[in-house]
Design an enzyme around this catalytic site. Structure first.
Site, PDB file in Angstrom:
ATOM      1  CG  LEU A  77      -8.812   4.079   3.424  1.00  0.00           C
ATOM      2  CD1 LEU A  77      -7.669   4.849   3.295  1.00  0.00           C
ATOM      3  CD2 LEU A  77      -9.966   3.902   2.103  1.00  0.00           C
ATOM      4  CB  CYS A  78      -8.245  -2.386   1.934  1.00  0.00           C
ATOM      5  SG  CYS A  78      -6.704  -2.167   1.035  1.00  0.00           S
ATOM      6  N   PRO A  79      -6.592  -2.517   4.803  1.00  0.00           N
ATOM      7  CG  PRO A  79      -4.948  -3.926   5.968  1.00  0.00           C
ATOM      8  CD  PRO A  79      -5.237  -2.476   5.412  1.00  0.00           C
ATOM      9  CG  LEU A  80      -8.214  -0.277   8.843  1.00  0.00           C
ATOM     10  CD1 LEU A  80      -8.242   1.260   9.130  1.00  0.00           C
ATOM     11  CD2 LEU A  80      -7.373  -0.883   9.913  1.00  0.00           C
ATOM     12  CG  ASP A  91     -11.179   0.155   1.054  1.00  0.00           C
ATOM     13  OD1 ASP A  91     -10.953   1.024   0.225  1.00  0.00           O
ATOM     14  OD2 ASP A  91     -10.725  -1.068   1.065  1.00  0.00           O
TER      15      ASP A  91
END
Lengths: 351, 76
Positions: free
Chosen positions: B16-19, B43
């Site tokens: 998921l963001c910001p990964l 994502d």
């Protein structure tokens, strides 16, 4: 009634104005009856409602018969937008409109036409031939950018929920919506303006029982806010400028929205590598309440369509919005903790 | 698009963001300047955030050459 310091989310809801509180309490005593009834109590309620309408009309420089109250800002958007459509064509709306506009546009039937926005959030209206109505907000609720409606030969709906009371109304509109709790009135009161001679058919057959005390309190708050807005706007505009400069000075932070042609009280920025939910939680622990348009903070788990349409970073997003009582010291306190919070969250992910 | 041999592919599916952007920031230096990094991400925020990262960090966003396949050229 004191407002807790550190509440920096007036764009979600402004604390109730003291003028609204007094009026609301008095009107709850007097304005309970059905204003459509022909008895004395009904006439009392009718009088209060007419009074509320007259005050709102004066504040907004429109005619009293152009003012209607609705159950919320969202309700005003739905009834206004769908009620002035000319023909069966699609709704054309700006890519940065509030979700209430987007939803209404989809209900209308034909696939809506989405008008693109630039990096600052300014919508280019372009060709609207075939559209049954154009919806263009007055000012953006997330980034503050003010829109300027061009001359279109199609009914124009303006969502002014973020700006009503703060800025004078735009010149061009056929129907226009406002929301009382955004200016310090009570929640559950919307304002729908319908320009004289605009053909409007209420898309929903019933409006329900009118909230007479709420309308009167909303009018009282609007009157107080409009009276003070030159001073309040100047102060807020300067404080937001200060936040814009300080946020932009943090490495890898993007401050978005029009820097000048904007709402006075709000600013949005995004921090690279930072989780939106985490930064909101960390700031809350330090006593600051702010909103975020990042996906992880939304019930839908999708990022703000406003930020997407502008092509700006959606993660690590914060919207900071000042109440009428936000002080310089509060803003300085917030700006004092922000860089460390950002740095610590980045350190946690190894950046 | 054929990816040159010296490119690197980052599989960020399921993140998921910001990964995905964090992964890109950490690992884009694995290719020489001028070469490509491909990020696979499902994502939805990646579609906006990868081009935004490129703009903010002075890298080139080449494009999305398939659903959820984002191509970035390292410029510095």
């Amino acid at each position: 009634m004191g407002i807790p310091t550190g509440y920096l989310d007036s764009a979600s809801s402004e604390p109730l104005h003291p003028a609204a509180r007094e009026t609301l309490l008095a009107a709850l005593e007097r304005g309970y009856a059905d204003p459509r009834r022909l008895h004395g109590r009904g006439r009392d309620a009718r009088l209060l409602l007419d009074n509320a309408r007259a005050v709102v009309a004066e504040c907004l420089e429109v005619r009293p018969d152009e003012v209607a109250f609705t159950a919320s800002g969202t309700d005003a958007v739905h009834r206004g937008l769908l009620g002035i459509r000319r023909g069966d064509g699609p709704v054309a709306y700006g890519a940065v409109e509030h979700s209430s506009v987007v939803h209404a546009a989809r209900w209308a039937g034909p696939e809506p036409v989405v008008l693109p926005a630039d990096r600052l959030g300014r919508v280019s209206v372009g060709d609207t031939d075939g559209a049954s109505v154009v919806a263009l907000q007055h000012a953006n609720h997330e980034v503050g950018t003010v829109q300027h409606a061009p001359d279109v030969d199609v009914p124009l709906f303006v969502d002014a929920c973020a700006s009503m009371g703060r800025l004078p109304l735009p010149e061009r509109w056929d129907a226009l919506a406002g929301s009382a709790h955004k200016w310090g009135g009570p929640a559950g009161v919307g304002v729908l303006l319908l320009r004289k001679r605009t053909r409007w058919i209420d898309p929903f057959p019933e409006a329900g029982f009118p909230n007479v005390p709420g309308a009167l309190a909303a009018a009282a708050a609007l009157q107080a806010v409009v009276a003070d807005r030159a001073e309040v706007n100047a102060r807020q505009h300067a404080l937001v400028d200060r936040i814009r400069v300080a946020a932009a000075a943090i490495p890898d932070v993007e401050v978005v929205g029009d820097p000048d042609d904007r709402l006075p009280h709000l600013v949005t920025f995004s921090c690279l590598y930072v989780d939106g939910e985490a930064i909101v939680t960390e700031l809350d622990k330090r006593g600051y309440g702010v909103a975020s348009g990042s996906a992880c903070t939304a019930s839908t788990l999708t990022p703000s369509h406003v930020l997407e349409a502008m092509g700006v970073l959606t993660h690590g997003n914060l919207r900071v919005s000042l109440t009428r009582d936000t002080t310089e010291a509060e803003v300085d306190g917030f700006l004092g903790v922000l860089p460390d919070v950002v740095r610590d969250l980045r350190a946690q992910v190894g950046l | 698009m054929n990816t040159p041999e010296r490119s690197v592919e980052l599989d960020c599916r399921g993140m998921l963001c910001p990964l995905p952007v964090i992964e890109l920031a950490k690992r884009h230096t694995e290719v020489p300047v001028g070469e490509l990094v491909v990020v696979l991400a499902d994502d939805v925020a990646a579609r906006t955030d990868i081009p935004a990262w490129c703009r903010m960090r002075g890298q080139e966003f080449v494009g999305e050459d398939g659903p959820g396949r984002y191509v970035v050229r390292r410029l510095s």
